[in-house]
Design a protein around this motif. Structure first.
Motif, PDB file in Angstrom:
ATOM      1  N   PHE A 160       0.803  -1.050  -0.054  1.00  0.00           N
ATOM      2  CA  PHE A 160      -0.151   0.097   0.007  1.00  0.00           C
ATOM      3  C   PHE A 160       0.714   1.217   0.058  1.00  0.00           C
ATOM      4  CE2 PHE A 160      -2.320  -3.633   1.864  1.00  0.00           C
ATOM      5  CZ  PHE A 160      -3.571  -3.585   0.981  1.00  0.00           C
ATOM      6  N   ASP A 161       0.277   2.319  -0.244  1.00  0.00           N
ATOM      7  CA  ASP A 161       0.988   3.716  -0.489  1.00  0.00           C
ATOM      8  C   ASP A 161       1.274   4.358   0.818  1.00  0.00           C
ATOM      9  OD1 ASP A 161       1.631   6.352  -0.923  1.00  0.00           O
ATOM     10  OD2 ASP A 161       0.276   6.202  -2.821  1.00  0.00           O
TER      11      ASP A 161
ATOM     12  N   ARG B 148       0.572   7.947   1.498  1.00  0.00           N
ATOM     13  CA  ARG B 148      -0.781   8.405   1.810  1.00  0.00           C
ATOM     14  C   ARG B 148      -1.170   7.897   3.318  1.00  0.00           C
ATOM     15  NH1 ARG B 148      -4.673   6.431  -2.855  1.00  0.00           N
ATOM     16  NH2 ARG B 148      -6.019   7.577  -1.606  1.00  0.00           N
ATOM     17  N   LEU B 149      -0.415   6.779   3.797  1.00  0.00           N
ATOM     18  CA  LEU B 149      -0.797   6.253   4.961  1.00  0.00           C
ATOM     19  C   LEU B 149      -0.171   7.145   6.143  1.00  0.00           C
ATOM     20  CD1 LEU B 149      -0.113   2.278   4.426  1.00  0.00           C
ATOM     21  CD2 LEU B 149      -2.246   3.535   5.225  1.00  0.00           C
TER      22      LEU B 149
ATOM     23  N   GLU C 247      -2.126  10.441   6.636  1.00  0.00           N
ATOM     24  CA  GLU C 247      -3.208  10.163   7.654  1.00  0.00           C
ATOM     25  C   GLU C 247      -2.778   9.661   8.943  1.00  0.00           C
ATOM     26  OE1 GLU C 247      -6.540   8.711   4.167  1.00  0.00           O
ATOM     27  OE2 GLU C 247      -5.872   7.314   5.738  1.00  0.00           O
TER      28      GLU C 247
ATOM     29  N   CYS D 285      -9.707   9.218   7.694  1.00  0.00           N
ATOM     30  CA  CYS D 285      -8.667   8.380   7.080  1.00  0.00           C
ATOM     31  C   CYS D 285      -9.347   7.610   5.985  1.00  0.00           C
ATOM     32  CB  CYS D 285      -8.097   7.492   8.243  1.00  0.00           C
ATOM     33  SG  CYS D 285      -7.593   8.456   9.627  1.00  0.00           S
TER      34      CYS D 285
ATOM     35  N   TYR E  41      -7.883   6.819   3.223  1.00  0.00           N
ATOM     36  CA  TYR E  41      -7.106   5.921   2.237  1.00  0.00           C
ATOM     37  C   TYR E  41      -6.884   4.653   3.370  1.00  0.00           C
ATOM     38  CZ  TYR E  41      -3.216   3.377   0.011  1.00  0.00           C
ATOM     39  OH  TYR E  41      -2.474   2.602  -0.717  1.00  0.00           O
TER      40      TYR E  41
ATOM     41  N   ARG F 155      -9.153   3.631   5.148  1.00  0.00           N
ATOM     42  CA  ARG F 155     -10.300   2.896   5.008  1.00  0.00           C
ATOM     43  C   ARG F 155     -10.276   2.131   3.967  1.00  0.00           C
ATOM     44  NH1 ARG F 155     -15.183   1.695   6.967  1.00  0.00           N
ATOM     45  NH2 ARG F 155     -15.629   3.269   8.086  1.00  0.00           N
ATOM     46  N   GLU F 156      -9.809   2.546   2.773  1.00  0.00           N
ATOM     47  CA  GLU F 156      -9.806   1.981   1.337  1.00  0.00           C
ATOM     48  C   GLU F 156      -8.794   0.546   1.726  1.00  0.00           C
ATOM     49  OE1 GLU F 156      -7.375   2.792  -2.636  1.00  0.00           O
ATOM     50  OE2 GLU F 156      -8.430   4.587  -1.571  1.00  0.00           O
ATOM     51  N   VAL F 157      -7.706   0.778   2.521  1.00  0.00           N
ATOM     52  CA  VAL F 157      -7.013  -0.306   2.766  1.00  0.00           C
ATOM     53  C   VAL F 157      -7.520  -1.452   3.421  1.00  0.00           C
ATOM     54  CG1 VAL F 157      -4.720  -1.047   4.021  1.00  0.00           C
ATOM     55  CG2 VAL F 157      -4.777   0.993   2.866  1.00  0.00           C
TER      56      VAL F 157
END
Length: 235
Positions: free
Chosen positions: A14-15, A18-19, A22, A76, A78, A80-82
């Motif tokens: 994962f990015d 972005r993590l 947040e 958050c 991203y 949440r996307e993860v």
């Protein structure tokens, strides 16, 4: 024969930018010291993103209440996307921060393995190569941005000798067919199923258990002892 998997790197990354962005927004939140204060040295802090009844002051991973997202997760998208990427139900989701110089002492978290029904996943956000897990005596580094499985029922410890806090996004997932397929493709080796109804009972201790049950004098205990003895003799 291959040994059952005590940990496993899954093929999902994962990015980190972005993590970390947040995570920075959450740093001013009210982090909570881990409840098992005898299990670590220096600060081991938690921030609940999904907890019993959505409480931001609740970090117990298991409880009779209903798990819900906390208000912290609303800011958050991203993360949440993860979290939503994993196609399974989740119980506890926490950010776990181990202070620079911190040590998590050897311990076991019972019933936290794919086979037991709760699959614990780690996604390191802030870490360095010298941060090491010790899992049943083997030292392993969980790399940043990647997805790692830890069979936390194994004896494990963590040491952070670095100069910054180590922060992981930790998901407790309810084991399902999707997870099992992902694990098998990643090379997971399942733990052999116990022939006894209680996984803590094995051929090495079953006679002691049978003797204790019969010595109790209770009819239910004697019945269970007879059932265990029949399984033992059947091989």
């Amino acid at each position: 024969m291959s040994q059952p998997s005590r940990y496993l790197k899954l093929p999902f990354s994962f990015d980190l930018e972005r993590l970390r962005a947040e995570l920075t927004r959450l740093e001013a939140s009210q982090w909570i010291s881990h409840f098992n204060t005898s299990a670590y040295e220096n600060n081991w802090l938690c921030l609940p993103l999904r907890a019993v009844d959505g409480r931001i002051d609740h970090i117990m991973p298991v409880n009779e209440g209903q798990f819900q997202d906390t208000v912290l997760l609303q800011d958050c998208p991203y993360m949440r996307e993860v979290i939503d990427f994993f196609q399974c139900e989740k119980t506890s989701i926490r950010l776990m921060s181990l202070e620079a110089g911190g040590i998590i002492k050897e311990h076991r978290d019972d019933a936290t393995s794919l086979e037991d029904g709760i699959t614990r996943l780690h996604i390191p956000i802030n870490t360095t190569p010298d941060v090491l897990f010790r899992i049943d005596g083997e030292e392993v580094h969980f790399s940043a941005g990647d997805t790692w499985y830890l069979n936390a029922s194994c004896l494990h410890a963590v040491r952070n000798p670095g100069t910054q806090a180590r922060v992981h996004l930790m998901l407790d997932c309810v084991s399902n067919a999707w997870l099992e397929n992902v694990f098998l493709e990643a090379g997971w080796v399942a733990r052999p199923k116990s022939k006894y109804p209680d996984s803590s009972i094995n051929d090495d201790n079953v006679l002691v258990v049978i003797e204790q049950l019969r010595a109790s004098g209770h009819s239910a205990g004697i019945r269970i002892a007879d059932e265990l003895d029949a399984i033992r003799l059947a091989g």
